[in-house]
Design a protein around this motif. Structure first.
Motif, PDB file in Angstrom:
ATOM      1  N   GLU A  29       6.763  -0.111 -14.526  1.00 33.89           N
ATOM      2  CA  GLU A  29       6.082   1.187 -14.603  1.00 33.89           C
ATOM      3  C   GLU A  29       4.705   1.116 -13.952  1.00 33.89           C
ATOM      4  N   MET A  30       3.976   0.044 -14.256  1.00 31.71           N
ATOM      5  CA  MET A  30       2.629  -0.109 -13.702  1.00 31.71           C
ATOM      6  C   MET A  30       2.672  -0.220 -12.181  1.00 31.71           C
ATOM      7  N   LEU A  31       3.640  -0.939 -11.661  1.00 23.84           N
ATOM      8  CA  LEU A  31       3.770  -1.057 -10.212  1.00 23.84           C
ATOM      9  C   LEU A  31       4.118   0.291  -9.591  1.00 23.84           C
ATOM     10  N   GLY A  32       4.966   1.048 -10.286  1.00 22.69           N
ATOM     11  CA  GLY A  32       5.373   2.361  -9.796  1.00 22.69           C
ATOM     12  C   GLY A  32       4.233   3.351  -9.723  1.00 22.69           C
ATOM     13  N   GLU A  33       3.222   3.160 -10.552  1.00 25.53           N
ATOM     14  CA  GLU A  33       2.074   4.074 -10.557  1.00 25.53           C
ATOM     15  C   GLU A  33       1.242   3.960  -9.285  1.00 25.53           C
ATOM     16  N   SER A  34       1.388   2.850  -8.574  1.00 22.84           N
ATOM     17  CA  SER A  34       0.576   2.646  -7.379  1.00 22.84           C
ATOM     18  C   SER A  34       1.346   2.880  -6.083  1.00 22.84           C
ATOM     19  N   ILE A  35       2.531   3.462  -6.175  1.00 24.58           N
ATOM     20  CA  ILE A  35       3.324   3.723  -4.974  1.00 24.58           C
ATOM     21  C   ILE A  35       2.759   4.955  -4.263  1.00 24.58           C
ATOM     22  N   GLU A  40       7.163   7.149  -2.148  1.00 21.93           N
ATOM     23  CA  GLU A  40       7.918   7.707  -3.269  1.00 21.93           C
ATOM     24  C   GLU A  40       8.894   8.776  -2.778  1.00 21.93           C
ATOM     25  N   ARG A  41       8.454   9.646  -1.869  1.00 21.00           N
ATOM     26  CA  ARG A  41       9.351  10.677  -1.316  1.00 21.00           C
ATOM     27  C   ARG A  41      10.515  10.025  -0.572  1.00 21.00           C
TER      28      ARG A  41
END
Length: 82
Positions: A29-35, A40-41
């Motif tokens: 989750e933490m890694l995903g917050e910085s994408i 992401e699109r």
């Protein structure tokens, strides 16, 4: 690996499997917050494309355990070759 990371991993090794899974989930989750939004699109577009392939029958899905076994074999084979 830094001392901090080694210490955290040593602590995580003391956790139960469900607790380790919780830690892993939170890290992802933490890694995903910085994408970045553009990536992401692109990821969402790729997921939609793959779902459409499965739904149309163009791609056959396989059970997760079978997929993991195939990945393990590929990794083992690559390690032997290097």
């Amino acid at each position: 690996m830094t001392e901090a990371v080694a210490h955290i991993l040593a602590e995580v090794e003391q956790l139960s499997p469900p607790e380790r899974a919780d830690v892993a989930d939170r890290l992802v989750e933490m890694l995903g917050e910085s994408i970045p939004p553009a990536i992401e699109r692109a990821q969402i577009g790729e997921v939609r494309r793959r779902v459409a392939q499965v739904e149309s029958g163009d791609v056959k899905i396989i059970p997760g355990e079978e997929a993991l076994q195939q990945v393990r074999q590929l990794v083992a084979s690559a390690r032997k070759g290097s």
